[in-house]
Scaffold this motif. Structure first.
Motif, PDB file in Angstrom:
ATOM      1  N   ALA A  77       8.678  30.316  61.948  1.00  0.00           N
ATOM      2  CA  ALA A  77       8.654  29.707  63.197  1.00  0.00           C
ATOM      3  C   ALA A  77       8.073  28.346  63.172  1.00  0.00           C
ATOM      4  O   ALA A  77       8.282  27.474  64.017  1.00  0.00           O
ATOM      5  CB  ALA A  77       7.652  30.458  64.022  1.00  0.00           C
ATOM      6  N   GLN A  81       9.879  25.095  64.799  1.00  0.00           N
ATOM      7  CA  GLN A  81       9.076  24.179  65.517  1.00  0.00           C
ATOM      8  C   GLN A  81       9.020  22.747  65.311  1.00  0.00           C
ATOM      9  O   GLN A  81       9.332  21.782  66.024  1.00  0.00           O
ATOM     10  CB  GLN A  81       7.405  24.578  65.500  1.00  0.00           C
ATOM     11  CG  GLN A  81       6.584  23.840  66.586  1.00  0.00           C
ATOM     12  CD  GLN A  81       5.142  24.145  66.413  1.00  0.00           C
ATOM     13  OE1 GLN A  81       4.507  24.246  65.369  1.00  0.00           O
ATOM     14  NE2 GLN A  81       4.476  24.204  67.723  1.00  0.00           N
ATOM     15  N   TYR A  93       7.613  28.136  70.122  1.00  0.00           N
ATOM     16  CA  TYR A  93       7.293  28.426  68.802  1.00  0.00           C
ATOM     17  C   TYR A  93       5.869  28.501  68.386  1.00  0.00           C
ATOM     18  O   TYR A  93       5.463  29.083  67.721  1.00  0.00           O
ATOM     19  CB  TYR A  93       8.212  27.647  67.855  1.00  0.00           C
ATOM     20  CG  TYR A  93       9.525  27.741  67.643  1.00  0.00           C
ATOM     21  CD1 TYR A  93      10.166  28.864  67.510  1.00  0.00           C
ATOM     22  CD2 TYR A  93      10.464  26.691  68.131  1.00  0.00           C
ATOM     23  CE1 TYR A  93      11.278  29.249  67.272  1.00  0.00           C
ATOM     24  CE2 TYR A  93      11.677  26.955  68.033  1.00  0.00           C
ATOM     25  CZ  TYR A  93      12.268  28.218  67.536  1.00  0.00           C
ATOM     26  OH  TYR A  93      13.721  28.452  67.615  1.00  0.00           O
ATOM     27  N   GLN A  96       4.528  31.712  69.622  1.00  0.00           N
ATOM     28  CA  GLN A  96       4.961  32.705  68.671  1.00  0.00           C
ATOM     29  C   GLN A  96       4.169  32.779  67.433  1.00  0.00           C
ATOM     30  O   GLN A  96       3.538  33.662  66.719  1.00  0.00           O
ATOM     31  CB  GLN A  96       6.445  32.537  68.448  1.00  0.00           C
ATOM     32  CG  GLN A  96       6.874  33.674  67.275  1.00  0.00           C
ATOM     33  CD  GLN A  96       8.382  33.196  66.856  1.00  0.00           C
ATOM     34  OE1 GLN A  96       9.054  32.500  67.511  1.00  0.00           O
ATOM     35  NE2 GLN A  96       8.964  34.208  65.875  1.00  0.00           N
TER      36      GLN A  96
END
Length: 246
Positions: A77, A81, A93, A96
């Motif tokens: 992630a 990003q 992101y 997350q």
């Protein structure tokens, strides 16, 4: 001429002695009983600890696998990003990653926030169980060695009693051979049914006689038959062969 019932009385004394030897053989010494109980308790304790350790190891392994998976997802992630082409994607992101961080912290803990996490108690419990299992195993080995010594001593005791039993039984069988077979057959049948004694003495009682086995007053005609000694007479109450004594 010897009285067959007097001989039968002597035979019964030997039979009762043989019965006592068998009872002694069957008795387990208290020290051995305690040793068996102690070993069983330790074995049960060890089984319980091993089962718990297996569960803790499984839980620890699952938590560790989840932690590694979360960290890999977090790394992906973060990389995504950095490569995002828009602020919206970067925010998605980022959210997350925040959720992943929260879950990682729940499992791994956070020293700064004084959060122990899920995995540390499992690790500590696993280590404590392993030490306890080692201690119980050592104690069990000692208990087994002690019990085996007691078992060996008990076997020697039982063997000694068996040798005594066989010697006394040979003497008993020799005596039995001198008594008329029909009396022996009747006596052994009664003894089996009455769990021990097939012959009972007659004793004087107020106004007559009684069977010393069941303590029942005997009818006059039964007492007369016993003293005449012309045939085998049995107690009308308990069924044992009655003997007037010497």
């Amino acid at each position: 001429m010897s009285d067959p019932l007097a001989e039968l009385n002597r035979l019964q004394e030997r039979d009762l002695e043989l019965d006592r030897i068998r009872e002694d053989q069957a008795q387990v010494p208290q020290e051995l009983q305690q040793a068996r109980s102690q070993q069983k308790a330790l074995e049960d304790r060890l089984d319980s600890l091993r089962e718990e350790l297996q569960e803790v190891r499984r839980a620890y392994h699952q938590a560790d696998l989840e932690l590694q998976d979360l960290k890999e997802k977090y790394a992906r992630a973060k990389q995504a990003q950095m490569s995002a082409s828009s602020a919206k994607e970067q925010m998605q992101y980022g959210e997350q990653m925040r959720q992943l961080e929260d879950r990682i912290e729940e499992i791994e803990g956070n020293d700064k926030k004084n959060i122990p996490g899920e995995i540390l108690p499992l690790l500590e419990r696993k280590e404590a169980l392993e030490k306890e299992i080692e201690a119980v195993q050592a104690e069990l080995e000692k208990a087994r060695a002690s019990r085996e010594e007691l078992e060996a001593a008990n076997r020697r005791r039982v063997d000694s009693l068996e040798a005594d039993y066989q010697a006394k039984k040979a003497d008993r069988d020799k005596l039995a051979a001198s008594i008329p077979a029909h009396i022996i057959k009747e006596y052994e049948s009664i003894r089996k049914a009455r769990r021990g004694t097939g012959l009972a003495r007659v004793a004087k009682a107020s106004g007559g006689y009684r069977c010393t086995a069941c303590n029942v007053q005997l009818p006059t005609h039964v007492a007369q038959q016993i003293h005449l000694g012309q045939r085998i007479v049995r107690c009308p109450s308990c069924g044992r062969i009655l003997w007037k004594g010497e």
